[in-house]
Design a protein around this motif. Structure first.
Motif, PDB file in Angstrom:
ATOM      1  N   LEU A  41      34.925  42.032  28.129  1.00  0.00           N
ATOM      2  CA  LEU A  41      36.030  41.930  29.069  1.00  0.00           C
ATOM      3  C   LEU A  41      37.124  42.909  28.693  1.00  0.00           C
ATOM      4  O   LEU A  41      37.430  43.105  27.514  1.00  0.00           O
ATOM      5  CB  LEU A  41      36.598  40.510  29.068  1.00  0.00           C
ATOM      6  CG  LEU A  41      35.659  39.383  29.497  1.00  0.00           C
ATOM      7  CD1 LEU A  41      36.440  38.074  29.587  1.00  0.00           C
ATOM      8  CD2 LEU A  41      34.996  39.689  30.832  1.00  0.00           C
ATOM      9  N   TYR A  98      30.153  38.750  27.122  1.00  0.00           N
ATOM     10  CA  TYR A  98      29.172  37.854  27.731  1.00  0.00           C
ATOM     11  C   TYR A  98      27.821  38.544  27.821  1.00  0.00           C
ATOM     12  O   TYR A  98      27.718  39.783  27.795  1.00  0.00           O
ATOM     13  CB  TYR A  98      29.623  37.369  29.108  1.00  0.00           C
ATOM     14  CG  TYR A  98      29.779  38.448  30.155  1.00  0.00           C
ATOM     15  CD1 TYR A  98      28.707  38.833  30.958  1.00  0.00           C
ATOM     16  CD2 TYR A  98      31.008  39.081  30.358  1.00  0.00           C
ATOM     17  CE1 TYR A  98      28.843  39.815  31.924  1.00  0.00           C
ATOM     18  CE2 TYR A  98      31.161  40.060  31.318  1.00  0.00           C
ATOM     19  CZ  TYR A  98      30.071  40.432  32.098  1.00  0.00           C
ATOM     20  OH  TYR A  98      30.222  41.415  33.051  1.00  0.00           O
ATOM     21  N   PHE A 153      40.614  33.691  35.503  1.00  0.00           N
ATOM     22  CA  PHE A 153      39.963  34.455  36.564  1.00  0.00           C
ATOM     23  C   PHE A 153      38.615  33.850  36.911  1.00  0.00           C
ATOM     24  O   PHE A 153      38.006  33.117  36.127  1.00  0.00           O
ATOM     25  CB  PHE A 153      39.838  35.940  36.207  1.00  0.00           C
ATOM     26  CG  PHE A 153      38.908  36.263  35.082  1.00  0.00           C
ATOM     27  CD1 PHE A 153      37.570  36.469  35.310  1.00  0.00           C
ATOM     28  CD2 PHE A 153      39.388  36.402  33.788  1.00  0.00           C
ATOM     29  CE1 PHE A 153      36.704  36.798  34.290  1.00  0.00           C
ATOM     30  CE2 PHE A 153      38.546  36.732  32.752  1.00  0.00           C
ATOM     31  CZ  PHE A 153      37.192  36.931  33.004  1.00  0.00           C
ATOM     32  N   SER A 154      38.156  34.176  38.084  1.00  0.00           N
ATOM     33  CA  SER A 154      36.888  33.679  38.596  1.00  0.00           C
ATOM     34  C   SER A 154      35.748  34.453  37.958  1.00  0.00           C
ATOM     35  O   SER A 154      35.749  35.691  37.960  1.00  0.00           O
ATOM     36  CB  SER A 154      36.843  33.825  40.119  1.00  0.00           C
ATOM     37  OG  SER A 154      35.533  33.594  40.597  1.00  0.00           O
ATOM     38  N   ILE A 155      34.765  33.727  37.431  1.00  0.00           N
ATOM     39  CA  ILE A 155      33.618  34.390  36.824  1.00  0.00           C
ATOM     40  C   ILE A 155      32.738  35.012  37.899  1.00  0.00           C
ATOM     41  O   ILE A 155      32.161  36.093  37.702  1.00  0.00           O
ATOM     42  CB  ILE A 155      32.827  33.387  35.964  1.00  0.00           C
ATOM     43  CG1 ILE A 155      33.695  32.949  34.767  1.00  0.00           C
ATOM     44  CG2 ILE A 155      31.505  33.981  35.482  1.00  0.00           C
ATOM     45  CD1 ILE A 155      33.095  31.838  33.943  1.00  0.00           C
ATOM     46  N   ARG A 156      32.646  34.370  39.037  1.00  0.00           N
ATOM     47  CA  ARG A 156      31.820  34.919  40.130  1.00  0.00           C
ATOM     48  C   ARG A 156      32.490  36.114  40.800  1.00  0.00           C
ATOM     49  O   ARG A 156      31.806  37.016  41.291  1.00  0.00           O
ATOM     50  CB  ARG A 156      31.531  33.834  41.156  1.00  0.00           C
ATOM     51  CG  ARG A 156      30.686  32.684  40.593  1.00  0.00           C
ATOM     52  CD  ARG A 156      30.318  31.684  41.676  1.00  0.00           C
ATOM     53  NE  ARG A 156      29.565  30.556  41.143  1.00  0.00           N
ATOM     54  CZ  ARG A 156      28.264  30.559  40.923  1.00  0.00           C
ATOM     55  NH1 ARG A 156      27.556  31.644  41.215  1.00  0.00           N
ATOM     56  NH2 ARG A 156      27.642  29.497  40.431  1.00  0.00           N
ATOM     57  N   GLN A 157      33.807  36.124  40.828  1.00  0.00           N
ATOM     58  CA  GLN A 157      34.554  37.230  41.436  1.00  0.00           C
ATOM     59  C   GLN A 157      35.650  37.665  40.456  1.00  0.00           C
ATOM     60  O   GLN A 157      36.812  37.259  40.580  1.00  0.00           O
ATOM     61  CB  GLN A 157      35.156  36.805  42.769  1.00  0.00           C
ATOM     62  CG  GLN A 157      34.100  36.418  43.809  1.00  0.00           C
ATOM     63  CD  GLN A 157      34.741  35.956  45.112  1.00  0.00           C
ATOM     64  OE1 GLN A 157      35.676  35.160  45.118  1.00  0.00           O
ATOM     65  NE2 GLN A 157      34.225  36.469  46.227  1.00  0.00           N
ATOM     66  N   PRO A 158      35.294  38.477  39.457  1.00  0.00           N
ATOM     67  CA  PRO A 158      36.221  38.832  38.374  1.00  0.00           C
ATOM     68  C   PRO A 158      37.507  39.501  38.824  1.00  0.00           C
ATOM     69  O   PRO A 158      38.494  39.488  38.087  1.00  0.00           O
ATOM     70  CB  PRO A 158      35.379  39.781  37.505  1.00  0.00           C
ATOM     71  CG  PRO A 158      33.968  39.439  37.832  1.00  0.00           C
ATOM     72  CD  PRO A 158      33.969  39.052  39.265  1.00  0.00           C
ATOM     73  N   THR A 159      37.504  40.084  40.024  1.00  0.00           N
ATOM     74  CA  THR A 159      38.738  40.730  40.487  1.00  0.00           C
ATOM     75  C   THR A 159      39.808  39.704  40.865  1.00  0.00           C
ATOM     76  O   THR A 159      40.977  40.053  41.001  1.00  0.00           O
ATOM     77  CB  THR A 159      38.455  41.639  41.686  1.00  0.00           C
ATOM     78  OG1 THR A 159      37.847  40.866  42.728  1.00  0.00           O
ATOM     79  CG2 THR A 159      37.516  42.773  41.275  1.00  0.00           C
ATOM     80  N   GLN A 202      26.131  33.674  33.103  1.00  0.00           N
ATOM     81  CA  GLN A 202      26.699  34.452  32.008  1.00  0.00           C
ATOM     82  C   GLN A 202      27.073  33.534  30.844  1.00  0.00           C
ATOM     83  O   GLN A 202      27.718  32.501  31.042  1.00  0.00           O
ATOM     84  CB  GLN A 202      27.936  35.223  32.490  1.00  0.00           C
ATOM     85  CG  GLN A 202      27.616  36.221  33.590  1.00  0.00           C
ATOM     86  CD  GLN A 202      28.849  36.842  34.217  1.00  0.00           C
ATOM     87  OE1 GLN A 202      29.958  36.611  33.758  1.00  0.00           O
ATOM     88  NE2 GLN A 202      28.661  37.614  35.271  1.00  0.00           N
ATOM     89  N   ARG A 212      42.119  37.280  39.774  1.00  0.00           N
ATOM     90  CA  ARG A 212      42.757  36.874  38.525  1.00  0.00           C
ATOM     91  C   ARG A 212      44.113  36.253  38.813  1.00  0.00           C
ATOM     92  O   ARG A 212      44.828  36.690  39.717  1.00  0.00           O
ATOM     93  CB  ARG A 212      42.932  38.059  37.575  1.00  0.00           C
ATOM     94  CG  ARG A 212      41.636  38.688  37.104  1.00  0.00           C
ATOM     95  CD  ARG A 212      41.847  39.567  35.896  1.00  0.00           C
ATOM     96  NE  ARG A 212      40.586  40.075  35.359  1.00  0.00           N
ATOM     97  CZ  ARG A 212      40.460  40.553  34.128  1.00  0.00           C
ATOM     98  NH1 ARG A 212      41.518  40.600  33.332  1.00  0.00           N
ATOM     99  NH2 ARG A 212      39.288  40.997  33.708  1.00  0.00           N
TER     100      ARG A 212
END
Length: 489
Positions: free
Chosen positions: A183, A170, A215-221, A153, A223
């Protein structure tokens, strides 16, 4: 105490407009052998504003920008494999601002890079492979800046629902034709930074201090809300109104009014008009303004209204960013003069005073001459007054070479030769300003008084102070407030 003696003279390199620039050389230093190898030697007085190793660390990339800053070449150099080779070039009829380190962004999982092309009417993202072949061009409405790349991304900043807002988006490059994804944020102004597979997100509003999240870009949940250090920050009770007004050349422009909590539209208030106005800057935005906000809020508590406007050439009007090329300050002043006229039509507006610092100080002086019937006072702190006295790197980017734009440099110099100073003006400058030299103020004062010995002009010079006047900052604002109290009330 310290021993007293004569002042010591220290010479600093400061090439002005038209003077020779230092010739830059690029070397590689071998940490094991201590040997150095020359990679590049500039012979033209240009610039090397950006360099970076490739993500694999085996190739060096660097940008050579011409002195006029309207053409550059990105070079690639592989140690031990001969001379640098041109990767790609770009040119424009305006200028490039390589102050932004993220004009080029690496793709870390593929041999590619992204370039934010700003030489056109609207910015574009160009995607290249490592052989210098352009693979794709992406267009995003309101695009402002690249943030970084991670996990397939490419993140960027763009205008929100209005140009006063900003959001983070993104492009998902795993898709054949990626479209912008935004976002989700709760406040109108957002910015971000990418590190590894993490995104740092900072949100704020004009009256809401920043909030920060990682927050994690691979796992956006996943935070992590960072501690809210501004939670107990007392925010003064004020109102903000964003407005559009008819600027010069039949263009609508943006501004805002900061009003006291008990604002009464049937009263008449003195107004302090603030601005910066430099190319690509933005003051009218729904972002928390930090210290500037608290000073402005203080003025409302003292019975003032505070106004602010952004004219042509600022970031609010990206398709017009080259309109100010080779004539800094002229068109911007016309927009500010139009804002003064608009303010004076408001039934609650009394006398109006202008305030600016650095480029804003230059604009305050220009406005004093351009709007003598609408302005009651002006304060300029550390102002540029003649672009021929300023540094080559900044000035020639926007004004061109003096040898090719002599008329433009003369036209933008202050004071104008055909107008007397009618508005009371206070100029403040630090004597040791190594950015905008105090010579700007000395020359301005001398020229005004030679032509107009009784001009309404005052000045304050602070010893041993640089561009920020930090040691005497309280005194600076005290002088500003006293000056406005005398002339606006």
């Amino acid at each position: 105490g310290p021993a007293l003696g004569y002042p010591e003279v220290v010479t600093l390199a400061y090439p002005r407009v038209g003077e020779p620039n230092p010739l830059v050389r690029l070397y590689l230093h071998d940490l094991e052998t201590g040997q150095q190898k020359e990679v590049w030697a500039d012979t033209t007085g240009g610039y090397l504003p950006w360099l970076s190793w490739s993500p694999m660390g085996d190739e060096l990339y660097f940008v050579h920008l011409t002195r006029t800053q309207n053409r550059f070449t990105l070079y690639r150099y592989e140690p031990g494999q001969g001379k640098p080779t041109a990767f790609f070039s770009d040119s424009t009829t305006g200028f490039f601002s390589w102050d932004d380190r993220n004009l080029l962004v690496w793709r870390t999982d593929q041999p590619e890079l992204f370039y934010l092309s700003t030489g056109l009417a609207e910015p574009e993202i160009w995607r290249y492979d490592y052989k210098g072949r352009r693979l794709a061009v992406y267009r995003v409405a309101g695009l402002r800046r690249l943030v970084g790349y991670a996990a397939g991304q490419l993140f960027f900043l763009a205008a929100g629902e209005t140009p006063l807002q900003q959001r983070v988006g993104y492009l998902n490059l795993t898709q054949r034709q990626p479209k912008p994804t935004w976002l989700s944020t709760t406040l109108p102004w957002a910015e971000g930074e990418v590190a590894a597979d993490l995104l740092y997100l900072r949100e704020s509003g004009f009256l809401t201090p920043p909030r920060e999240t990682i927050f994690s870009i691979r796992q956006p949940t996943q935070r992590l809300a960072l501690p809210d250090l501004n939670k107990t920050l007392p925010i003064p009770a004020v109102q903000v109104r964003f407005v559009q007004f008819p600027g010069a050349r039949q263009k609508n422009r943006w501004g805002y009014l900061l009003l006291p909590a008990d604002f009464d539209s049937t009263r008449s208030y003195p107004v302090v008009l603030t601005f910066y106005g430099g190319p690509g800057s933005q003051q009218v935005q729904e972002e928390f303004q930090n210290l500037a906000f608290f000073w402005q809020a203080y003025l409302t508590q003292r019975g003032y209204l505070v106004a602010c406007a952004d004219g042509v050439g600022t970031a609010l009007y990206p398709t017009e960013r080259f309109a100010i090329y080779k004539r800094l300050g002229l068109l911007e002043t016309e927009d500010l003069a139009a804002f003064v006229r608009w303010l004076r039509t408001r039934p609650y507006v009394g006398k109006v005073g202008a305030f600016g610092w650095s480029y804003g100080g230059y604009m305050a002086l220009r406005l004093a001459y351009a709007a003598p019937d609408g302005l009651a006072a002006a304060v300029a702190v550390a102002p540029v007054t003649d672009w021929r006295l300023y540094d080559s790197a900044y000035t020639e980017r926007f004004m061109g070479l003096a040898s090719e734009n002599a008329a433009g440099y003369q036209e933008t110099a202050l004071p104008p030769s055909d107008k007397p100073l009618r508005v009371p003006v206070l100029v403040i400058h630090g004597e040791a300003d190594d950015n905008v030299h105090v010579e700007h103020t000395y020359q301005f004062v001398e020229r005004v008084l030679r032509a107009q010995p009784e001009a309404p002009l005052e000045w304050r010079i602070f010893p041993n102070q640089n561009h920020g006047l930090s040691r005497y900052r309280y005194r600076v604002y005290w002088e500003v407030e006293r000056f406005f109290d005398r002339h606006l009330r």
